[in-house]
Design an enzyme around this catalytic site. Structure first.
Site, short mmCIF file in Angstrom:
data_model
loop_
_atom_site.label_atom_id
_atom_site.label_comp_id
_atom_site.label_asym_id
_atom_site.label_seq_id
_atom_site.Cartn_x
_atom_site.Cartn_y
_atom_site.Cartn_z
N GLY A 153 -19.48 -18.92 -62.87
CA GLY A 153 -18.89 -19.41 -64.13
C GLY A 153 -18.85 -18.28 -65.14
N ARG A 154 -18.80 -18.66 -66.42
CA ARG A 154 -18.71 -17.64 -67.47
C ARG A 154 -19.87 -16.65 -67.42
NH1 ARG A 154 -16.60 -22.37 -70.75
NH2 ARG A 154 -18.56 -23.24 -70.09
N ILE A 155 -21.09 -17.19 -67.30
CA ILE A 155 -22.26 -16.31 -67.33
C ILE A 155 -22.35 -15.50 -66.02
CG2 ILE A 155 -24.79 -16.25 -67.47
CD1 ILE A 155 -24.56 -18.76 -69.34
N ARG A 176 -18.84 -23.19 -55.86
CA ARG A 176 -18.40 -24.39 -55.13
C ARG A 176 -16.88 -24.50 -55.04
NH1 ARG A 176 -20.59 -28.86 -59.51
NH2 ARG A 176 -19.88 -27.63 -61.25
N ILE A 231 -31.58 -17.17 -64.12
CA ILE A 231 -31.36 -17.35 -65.56
C ILE A 231 -30.64 -18.67 -65.83
CG2 ILE A 231 -31.35 -14.89 -66.14
CD1 ILE A 231 -28.27 -14.99 -66.17
N ARG A 233 -31.37 -22.72 -64.56
CA ARG A 233 -32.34 -23.76 -64.87
C ARG A 233 -33.40 -23.74 -63.78
NH1 ARG A 233 -30.87 -23.61 -69.30
NH2 ARG A 233 -29.99 -25.25 -70.61
N GLU A 262 -40.77 -26.46 -67.71
CA GLU A 262 -41.03 -25.68 -68.93
C GLU A 262 -41.73 -26.53 -69.98
OE1 GLU A 262 -37.43 -23.78 -70.26
OE2 GLU A 262 -37.01 -23.04 -68.25
N HIS A 280 -37.78 -18.26 -71.34
CA HIS A 280 -36.44 -18.80 -71.62
C HIS A 280 -35.80 -18.11 -72.83
CE1 HIS A 280 -33.78 -22.53 -70.84
NE2 HIS A 280 -33.06 -21.61 -71.47
N GLY A 282 -32.81 -16.49 -72.62
CA GLY A 282 -31.39 -16.23 -72.33
C GLY A 282 -30.51 -15.98 -73.54
C1 8YV Z 1 -30.48 -22.08 -74.81
C2 8YV Z 1 -29.67 -22.07 -72.47
O1 8YV Z 1 -31.00 -21.27 -75.77
O2 8YV Z 1 -27.71 -22.67 -73.64
C3 8YV Z 1 -28.42 -22.83 -72.68
O3 8YV Z 1 -28.10 -23.61 -71.77
O4 8YV Z 1 -30.22 -22.04 -71.42
C4 8YV Z 1 -30.34 -21.32 -73.54
O5 8YV Z 1 -29.88 -20.06 -73.60
C5 8YV Z 1 -31.40 -23.23 -74.60
O6 8YV Z 1 -30.85 -24.11 -73.69
C6 8YV Z 1 -31.67 -23.93 -75.88
O7 8YV Z 1 -30.54 -24.61 -76.28
#
Ligand code: 8YV
Length: 314
Positions: A153-155, A176, A231, A233, A262, A280, A282
């Protein structure tokens, strides 16, 4: 004025703008459990929630005052978007604004785990460093290696671009649906094939469809020299199987930003030297977190004006 609950303290300019337009409450007691979420859905017209707040299906039962959840975060697996829809609640998220920050954390973890930066830091801080040595803390070379992206995806694409353009890596990916990208990257048919790369980076969304996608068998497809990065879930990975693979040397190292439960991180994982563990982070840059807050609020404003929230997901 419509009543808006913001479930965490977010960037001040966003809260200030929200206060101009809504009757705002900022919750300062940590994540909302199911009881608190169910009550909030009865007390507020709109909610700006985030990761950790429990918006699973049961909280949407009954008569709800709330019609809009403007989630702070791109991942919204803590919200049952279908149950929300059935209850007449629109859900939006914050894509794009956090792509670069999150991809940067992916590269942080690739480099830190390959070059044993966590171990090195611990050594210096503890006073155990005895000086330069030709064989001290030898890591794994990154430039020119292969990377397997799980979820393009984007990330995933932003990580892949960094790997290709920044580190001359060969990119393979498992996704997928068929996906074509505008830089060299080869889509493979099986998860196992992508897991066989030198570096594996998991960038899928969370949720039921990807829970434990990376199980014992998937990890067994990695090379013993392989390095695993997550990175996305925590629940996408069988954490116990990953710990076994790291402890037994079945894989060389891991870099993790996310965990199954978490903020609980198992003792066995924390005791391992060959993994870099981040809390976490990210999207955790000041600029990105402000942009996420702004996007979440903009969606709520659109809803309040009777417009379609631009980042609605349900
Ligand atoms: C968020 C993330 O900071 O946006 C997401 O899905 O995993 C993180 O980078 C976190 O979920 C809090 O919203």
């Amino acid at each position: 004025m419509k009543k808006l609950l913001i479930t965490r303290d977010i960037a001040a300019p966003v809260i200030a703008q929200a206060r101009d337009l809504f009757d705002v409450t900022v919750h300062d007691g940590g994540a909302l459990d199911a009881t608190a979420s169910a009550q909030a859905l009865r007390d507020y017209d709109a909610i700006l929630p985030t990761l950790g707040d429990d918006f699973a299906a049961p909280v949407f039962d009954g008569d709800l005052r709330c019609k809009m959840l403007g989630n702070f975060g791109v991942g919204y697996n803590h919200i049952d978007a279908a149950a929300a829809r059935a209850a007449g609640v629109t859900v939006s998220n914050t894509p794009d604004v956090l792509t670069d920050a999150t991809a940067d954390i992916g590269l942080t973890l690739i480099l830190a785990s390959a070059r044993r930066a966590g171990e090195g830091e611990r050594m210096v801080r503890s006073g155990a460093w005895g000086g330069f040595g030709p064989k001290n803390l030898l890591g794994t070379h990154v430039t020119g290696k292969t990377v397997g992206i799980i979820g393009m995806g984007r990330i995933g694409q932003a990580v892949a671009r960094r790997c290709h353009f920044g580190f001359a890596m060969e990119v393979v990916f498992f996704n997928r649906s068929a996906k074509s990208v505008d830089f060299p990257a080869r889509q493979v048919d099986t998860l196992a094939e992508a897991m066989g790369a030198d570096f594996v980076v998991v960038t899928t969304p969370g949720g039921a469809e990807t829970t434990r996608l990376i199980d014992k068998d998937a990890l067994a497809a990695m090379k013993s020299s392989g390095i695993f990065v997550n990175i996305s879930r925590g629940e996408v990975v069988d954490e116990a199987a990953l710990i076994d693979a790291l402890a037994s040397g079945a894989i060389t190292a891991a870099g993790l930003d996310v965990y199954e439960n978490e903020p609980h991180v198992p003792d066995r994982l924390r005791a391992l030297e060959n993994c870099v563990l981040l809390p976490h982070l990210g999207s955790a840059t000041a600029e990105t977190r402000q942009a996420m807050g702004q996007m979440a609020l903009d969606n709520i404003i659109a809803w309040a004006r009777g417009e379609a929230p631009p980042q609605a997901v349900n």
